[in-house]
Structure formats: structure tokens, C-alpha cells
Design an enzyme around this catalytic site. Structure first.
Site, short mmCIF file in Angstrom:
data_model
loop_
_atom_site.label_atom_id
_atom_site.label_comp_id
_atom_site.label_asym_id
_atom_site.label_seq_id
_atom_site.Cartn_x
_atom_site.Cartn_y
_atom_site.Cartn_z
CE1 TYR A 41 3.85 -1.18 7.55
CE2 TYR A 41 4.51 1.12 7.63
CZ TYR A 41 3.67 0.14 7.16
OH TYR A 41 2.66 0.46 6.29
N GLY A 65 -2.13 -7.93 14.24
CA GLY A 65 -2.13 -7.61 12.81
C GLY A 65 -3.54 -7.52 12.26
CB SER A 111 -6.75 -3.11 17.29
OG SER A 111 -5.37 -2.98 17.51
CB SER A 112 -3.96 1.25 15.57
OG SER A 112 -3.31 0.41 14.70
CG ASP A 142 -4.18 -1.29 8.25
OD1 ASP A 142 -4.21 -2.13 7.33
OD2 ASP A 142 -3.24 -1.18 9.04
CG ASP A 149 -0.51 -0.10 2.54
OD1 ASP A 149 0.70 -0.33 2.70
OD2 ASP A 149 -1.31 0.08 3.48
#
Ligand code: GLA
Length: 398
Positions: free
Chosen positions: A226, A129, A132-133, A177, A42
Site C-alpha cells: 500500500y 478489507g 475493521s481498523s 474508511d 482517496d
């Protein structure tokens, strides 16, 4: 499953009453997500294919007459208090920064924010993963908008939540996300072109279902590694721009042929990082075509290839995730499995024959435990359904 959602909603209302001594006016429900395929693409302008899952984060809220924001996170037994006039990032870097981040970004967007009381309770495992954020960001942003009598279109909201994560949480995440939790449709996967930000709803065949296998291993180093992967991709873009003699904006503009031709001209591990991204983009498109042709075997093998590429080229797997994929793939009925999300721990997803799903769910856990007897982490598995994106329930109207 409906009961599952309703009990979460009820819990949020009850806890709100207990915490604030009054009734909430609104409940926002934002789902977690799994990514079927398209990992670490992404932020490279590539393709991703997530589904929102039937595990939600609930925010029960009510507008305040002052500029005070009081948020209570029931799962942590922690609260945050701040004024919407002055929103500062907290050094400790916990969940509070997501709340503060979205409030600050909404203000930047020109929304005249009102204070609020909010209670958060979640069914989405943290660090697995499952995003949730992003669910937290989206739910809080919608709660702020609701009590401030404003609305924003979901794509704009997703971008705003992403900026909150970049600036307040310090993770330079892509857009997958936030878009998954806001734009998904029941029964469909969401194909996102992260370059144009256009989406396609991809219907999922009834013969398959998705199994999540959480290794229980926390995603250690996920944030720092990351950001390192992200800059390695940038480095690859610079090298490839020179090698191909044209300025490239991102790895999206690199073909399979380009990467194969120049692989050995690129320093290691930059070449492998780029190869993962370029091949993964192709796998997403091939997976969608395979689903359309109802070629589930091919679709499954693409999932497995994705995992191998994440393990060997992108190096974001870990022994627990690899063992879980192997355990699952040794079960009859599993079409394909791979790690989902950023990696370094967390969960795997499996596309599984719907009639064999309960057996695979049980059997894979036993086989995993046999393989990894020494692991200190508690794995668990659950089946998920593809649900729609975040929604707002106004309680006064129900
Ligand atoms: C995290 C990020 C996403 C995406 C994935 C990896 O979940 O938040 O934007 O980059 O990792 O595919």
C-alpha cells in the site's frame, strides 16, 4: 438484522461486566464499510463511494477515576494498559496501537483525556478489507470523548483517526474508511470528494443489494505494498508536473486526456498506477450518474472495469479475488463485482438484483470453489445493508 445489532451490544455489556466487575456507562457502535467504487483514489485527492454496513464493532466503556486506560479486546483475549500521561507506540504493531494512537491524537487536539475501562468486541471480519481498523479507531475515539465529556465534529474526528493510523499503525491510509464509519447515512452511499472533504449522500435503489464475498485470504503485504503504491502515485505526479509544465498537487488534477497523451512518457509501472487513479475517478462519477438514471447495467459494468483496472494497472488483486469476481459474474442477477478495500486478499463486493441475491450468494460460492479447488482459504459470502455511521448509546439514559 436488528437482533444482530442488539445481540452484539448485549455481548459487549455482558463481557464488560465479566471483565471489569461493574456496569459500563456507554456503548459505542462503529460499522464496517465496503467501498462500492473509487479504490486507491482517496490518497490521491480523488472520489470514493463507500457504504457503512450492518456489521459493527462495539466498545463498552466507563470512565476511570485515575489516568489509567485498561482496554480488553475480547476477540483476541488480549488487554492493553497504559497511562494517558505517557502514550507510546508499541513495536509489535497490533490493535493496541490503534487505541494508543487515537488517545495520543485526542490529547494533541487539546482534549483533556480521562482514564477509562473499555471492552471491544467486533462483528467485522479482520483482514477482509471491511475496515475493521477504522471502526476500532472511531469507536475508541468516541468512547474516550464520551467519558471525558467532550465532543468533536465527525469530520475532525475522522481526520484525527487517520492521523492515529499514520503515526501509530504506520499505514499511510487515505480518509475514506474513517469518514465512512463516521459520516454514513442509512440507505445511502457516501460520495466523498477527498480533495475538498465534502460529501454527498447518494440514495441506493431498492432493486439492488450488495453481496460481500470474502475469499478468506489474509491481506498479506497490504501495508507495505500500500505504501509503495502511494509513493508510485507521488512519482507520477512529479513526472506529470514536468510533462504538463505546471506544478500538480495530486493525480486529481490530471485529466483522462492528459494521461492518454503522456502514458508512454511515464516509466512503468508508474504510468499504469496513474492511469488507474485517473480512470477510477471518472468511474466513480459515472457510477453515481448511472445510479441516478437507474441504469444498473451501466453501473455494474463500471464495477467490473474498476476491478480490471485494479488487477492490471494497479496490481493489487490476487488469484482468489479474480476467481471470485469471475464466479460471481457467471451468476444470473449479478450486475457487477470488484475487489473492495486495499486488495491483496480480502473481499469482493457485488451489486446484485435484490430478488436474486440469495441465489447468487449460494451459487457464487459453489462456482468459486469449483474454480479454485486448491485454495487453502475458507471463503464465505454475506449480504449487507447500508447503515448509518458510528453512534453512542449512553446506558444510564436507556
Ligand atoms: C484502505 C485504506 C483506504 C483506501 C483503500 C483503498 O482501505 O485505508 O484509505 O486507500 O485502502 O481504496
Amino acid at each position: 438484522m436488528v437482533a444482530h445489532r442488539e445481540s452484539g451490544r448485549q455481548k459487549a455489556v455482558d463481557l464488560f461486566r465479566k471483565t471489569f466487575g461493574s456496569e459500563p456507562s456507554v456503548i459505542v457502535e462503529a460499522p464496517g464499510r465496503i467501498n462500492i467504487i473509487g479504490e486507491h483514489t482517496d490518497y490521491n485527492d480523488g472520489f470514493v463511494l463507500p457504504i457503512a454496513i450492518d456489521r459493527w464493532l462495539f466498545v463498552a466503556a466507563k470512565g476511570a477515576s485515575t489516568d489509567r486506560v485498561h482496554i480488553y479486546a475480547a476477540d483476541f483475549d488480549e488487554a492493553d494498559l497504559f497511562s494517558i500521561r505517557e502514550i507510546v507506540r508499541k513495536e509489535e504493531g497490533d490493535w493496541r496501537n490503534y487505541a494508543r494512537g487515537v488517545a495520543a491524537q485526542l490529547k494533541e487536539e487539546g482534549v483533556e483525556l480521562k482514564g477509562l475501562q473499555a471492552l471491544i468486541v467486533s462483528q467485522i471480519a479482520i483482514g477482509a478489507g471491511l475496515s475493521s481498523s477504522a471502526a476500532l479507531e472511531a469507536a475508541l475515539a468516541l468512547a474516550f470523548l464520551e467519558v471525558s465529556d467532550r465532543s468533536l465534529d465527525p469530520l475532525r474526528l475522522a481526520l484525527l483517526c487517520q492521523r492515529a493510523e499514520h503515526q501509530f499503525a504506520g499505514v499511510h491510509c487515505g480518509i475514506m474508511d474513517q469518514m465512512a464509519t463516521l459520516l454514513s447515512l442509512t440507505g445511502h452511499a457516501l460520495l466523498i470528494d477527498c480533495q475538498s472533504l465534502t460529501t454527498q449522500q447518494v440514495p441506493l435503489p431498492d432493486q439492488v443489494t450488495f453481496l460481500v464475498a470474502d475469499t478468506g485470504k489474509p491481506r498479506a503485504l497490504a501495508a507495505s505494498e500500500y505504501n509503495i503504491r502511494r509513493s508510485q502515485c507521488q512519482e507520477a505526479v512529479q513526472h506529470l508536473s514536468q510533462l504538463l509544465g505546471k506544478p500538480l498537487r495530486s493525480l486529481r488534477y490530471v485529466s483522462l486526456e492528459d494521461i492518454n497523451r503522456h502514458f508512454f512518457d511515464l516509466p512503468d509501472p508508474v504510468g499504469r498506477r496513474a492511469r488507474h487513479v485517473v480512470t477510477e475517478n471518472q468511474r466513480v462519477l459515472d457510477f453515481v450518474s448511472a445510479l441516478k438514471a437507474n441504469d444498473l447495467k451501466l453501473a455494474g459494468s463500471l464495477l467490473l472495469q474498476s476491478h480490471q483496472s485494479l488487477r492490471d494497472d494497479y496490481e493489487v488483486s490476487c488469484p482468489e479475488l479474480d476467481a471470485m469476481v469471475e464466479a460471481i459474474m457467471s451468476c444470473d442477477g449479478a450486475y457487477g463485482a470488484r475487489l473492495t478495500g486495499a486488495g491483496f486478499g480480502g473481499a469482493c463486493i457485488t451489486m446484485v438484483d435484490a430478488t436474486k441475491a440469495p441465489t447468487v450468494q449460494e451459487e457464487s460460492l459453489t462456482r468459486y470453489r469449483n474454480r479454485l479447488r486448491s485454495s487453502p482459504y475458507q471463503p464465505h459470502t454475506f449480504l449487507v445493508r447500508p447503515v448509518g455511521g458510528a453512534s453512542v448509546v449512553r446506558l444510564s439514559e436507556t
